[in-house]
Structure formats: C-alpha cells, structure tokens
Write a protein that holds these residues in place. Structure first.
Motif, PDB file in Angstrom:
ATOM      1  N   LEU A  81      39.260  18.127  -9.011  1.00  0.00           N
ATOM      2  CA  LEU A  81      40.007  17.550  -7.892  1.00  0.00           C
ATOM      3  C   LEU A  81      39.148  17.357  -6.647  1.00  0.00           C
ATOM      4  N   HIS A  82      38.153  18.202  -6.447  1.00  0.00           N
ATOM      5  CA  HIS A  82      37.293  18.032  -5.262  1.00  0.00           C
ATOM      6  C   HIS A  82      36.518  16.715  -5.329  1.00  0.00           C
ATOM      7  N   HIS A  83      36.291  16.183  -6.516  1.00  0.00           N
ATOM      8  CA  HIS A  83      35.629  14.885  -6.636  1.00  0.00           C
ATOM      9  C   HIS A  83      36.533  13.753  -6.143  1.00  0.00           C
ATOM     10  N   PRO A  94      34.262  22.511  -0.753  1.00  0.00           N
ATOM     11  CA  PRO A  94      34.937  23.348   0.240  1.00  0.00           C
ATOM     12  C   PRO A  94      35.316  24.695  -0.377  1.00  0.00           C
ATOM     13  N   LYS A  95      35.591  25.681   0.481  1.00  0.00           N
ATOM     14  CA  LYS A  95      36.081  26.961  -0.028  1.00  0.00           C
ATOM     15  C   LYS A  95      37.330  26.676  -0.847  1.00  0.00           C
ATOM     16  N   GLY A  96      37.526  27.488  -1.888  1.00  0.00           N
ATOM     17  CA  GLY A  96      38.614  27.153  -2.776  1.00  0.00           C
ATOM     18  C   GLY A  96      39.445  28.312  -3.277  1.00  0.00           C
ATOM     19  N   LEU A  97      40.279  27.978  -4.231  1.00  0.00           N
ATOM     20  CA  LEU A  97      41.265  28.892  -4.787  1.00  0.00           C
ATOM     21  C   LEU A  97      40.635  30.154  -5.353  1.00  0.00           C
ATOM     22  N   SER A  98      39.558  30.020  -6.108  1.00  0.00           N
ATOM     23  CA  SER A  98      38.951  31.212  -6.716  1.00  0.00           C
ATOM     24  C   SER A  98      38.454  32.186  -5.653  1.00  0.00           C
ATOM     25  N   VAL A 111      42.822  25.425   2.658  1.00  0.00           N
ATOM     26  CA  VAL A 111      43.605  24.192   2.738  1.00  0.00           C
ATOM     27  C   VAL A 111      42.796  23.140   3.495  1.00  0.00           C
ATOM     28  N   GLN A 112      42.537  22.012   2.829  1.00  0.00           N
ATOM     29  CA  GLN A 112      41.722  20.930   3.388  1.00  0.00           C
ATOM     30  C   GLN A 112      42.576  19.685   3.604  1.00  0.00           C
ATOM     31  N   LYS A 113      42.347  18.987   4.692  1.00  0.00           N
ATOM     32  CA  LYS A 113      43.032  17.723   4.952  1.00  0.00           C
ATOM     33  C   LYS A 113      42.292  16.613   4.215  1.00  0.00           C
ATOM     34  N   THR A 114      43.015  15.658   3.677  1.00  0.00           N
ATOM     35  CA  THR A 114      42.399  14.485   3.065  1.00  0.00           C
ATOM     36  C   THR A 114      42.478  13.324   4.059  1.00  0.00           C
ATOM     37  N   ASP A 115      41.896  12.202   3.700  1.00  0.00           N
ATOM     38  CA  ASP A 115      41.981  11.003   4.540  1.00  0.00           C
ATOM     39  C   ASP A 115      43.311  10.275   4.366  1.00  0.00           C
ATOM     40  N   ALA A 124      39.158  24.090  -6.259  1.00  0.00           N
ATOM     41  CA  ALA A 124      39.129  25.261  -7.141  1.00  0.00           C
ATOM     42  C   ALA A 124      38.160  26.323  -6.642  1.00  0.00           C
ATOM     43  N   GLY A 125      37.066  25.896  -6.013  1.00  0.00           N
ATOM     44  CA  GLY A 125      36.032  26.853  -5.613  1.00  0.00           C
ATOM     45  C   GLY A 125      35.108  27.137  -6.786  1.00  0.00           C
ATOM     46  N   PRO A 126      34.208  28.100  -6.625  1.00  0.00           N
ATOM     47  CA  PRO A 126      33.274  28.439  -7.705  1.00  0.00           C
ATOM     48  C   PRO A 126      34.014  28.913  -8.965  1.00  0.00           C
ATOM     49  N   ILE A 127      33.468  28.596 -10.116  1.00  0.00           N
ATOM     50  CA  ILE A 127      34.091  29.003 -11.380  1.00  0.00           C
ATOM     51  C   ILE A 127      33.945  30.516 -11.546  1.00  0.00           C
TER      52      ILE A 127
END
Length: 178
Positions: A81-83, A94-98, A111-115, A124-127
């Motif tokens: 999703l970050h792509h 960005p910092k993520g869920l994990s 929580v990041q704002k989109t355009d 998701a953050g790092p695996i």
C-alpha cells in the motif's frame, strides 16, 4: 502523489472506476443492514489484486463522501500500500503498523495524509518476524477502536488467506470482508 493504479484519479471514466462506484454504492446503501464502517480486503493467493481493490475502494469512498477514510496496510508479510499512497517527496517508508504494534512508536505517528482529500493511510512498516501475533494483539484491537473514533470508513488491505492465520485474526475486528 499517488500511483496510476488509483483508477478513480488516473482513469475516472474507465470500466474499473465504474465498478468501484458500484461497490461504493453497495457499501454506503446496503439493504437490510447498517453501513459497514470497517472492511477487510483479502484474496486466496498473493498477486490477485487485493491492494488494487483496497486502495481504489478507499479512494472512491474518500472522493464521494465528506467523511474521513483510512486505508491500512495490514499485510505485514508483503506490504504494497505504501507504493500506492507514498507521500510526495518521501524517500523512505513512513512509520507503520508493525512499529506501532511492537511498541516502537505511538498511534499518532503512523497515520499519514494522502494527496486525496479526506483519505489517510497507515503503511505496514518493516516486515516483522511475528506478523500473526502482532495482528492478534490487544494493541491492534485498541488501535482499531481508536481509529474508529476518527475515521468513518476503514479499509484494511490484508494478506491472502492461503495458509496464513493473519486474516482470521483480523476478521474478528471488522464489519465486513471483501
């Protein structure tokens, strides 16, 4: 910026965009039940289009209602999703869920704002080494409760169901599964 895979912006008159408008109508105006506020999008196997569906469903909802929509990448094994919603100019994920679920940051940090107006996302953050355990945690349940107070619709891009317990765990926290 956003990926061309968000057809509501890149090809708003396409057949795919029309399909997402129909899906939006079925979600916002259901027969004989209340409007689902949280939905999990999954598939049986990888590469069947779940991120495509989740991102376009979230974008379609955000663009058609004056309410906040959140897309969460809960595929902690093969995040994508970050792509789609990478913030403009961002070089790193960005910092993520994990990171939140493992206690490395606060819920406000992810929580990041989109355009796209009214659309936000959580990467998701790092695996992590233990995705199913993190998704089954009390922190995940608490996060979804907290997010439910700020967002009218939450779309979760989940891992595929084939052989993974992640989706079963997440399914207990949502109003519907696509």
């Amino acid at each position: 910026s956003f990926s061309d895979s968000v057809v509501m912006l890149s090809s708003p008159d396409s057949a795919d965009a029309e399909t997402f408008k129909v899906l939006r109508g079925q979600i916002l105006f259901p027969k004989d039940r209340k409007v689902p506020r949280s939905m999990l999008v999954t598939s049986t196997f990888p590469a069947e289009g779940k991120t495509y569906v989740a991102s376009n469903l979230a974008a379609t909802l955000a663009m058609s209602i004056d309410e906040y929509v959140l897309a969460i990448d809960a595929d902690l094994r093969r995040p994508r999703l970050h792509h789609v919603f990478q913030p403009a100019g961002a070089k790193d994920r960005p910092k993520g869920l994990s990171q939140f679920l493992s206690g490395q940051c606060d819920n406000q940090d992810i929580v990041q704002k989109t355009d796209i107006p009214n659309l936000f996302f959580i990467a998701a953050g790092p695996i992590p080494p233990n995705p199913a355990e993190l998704l089954a945690s009390n922190r995940m349940r608490g996060l979804l409760e907290w997010l439910g107070q700020s967002f009218h619709h939450i779309i979760i891009d989940a891992p595929p169901t084939g052989g993974l317990s992640d989706v079963l765990v997440l399914g207990h926290h949502v109003d519907g599964v696509v």
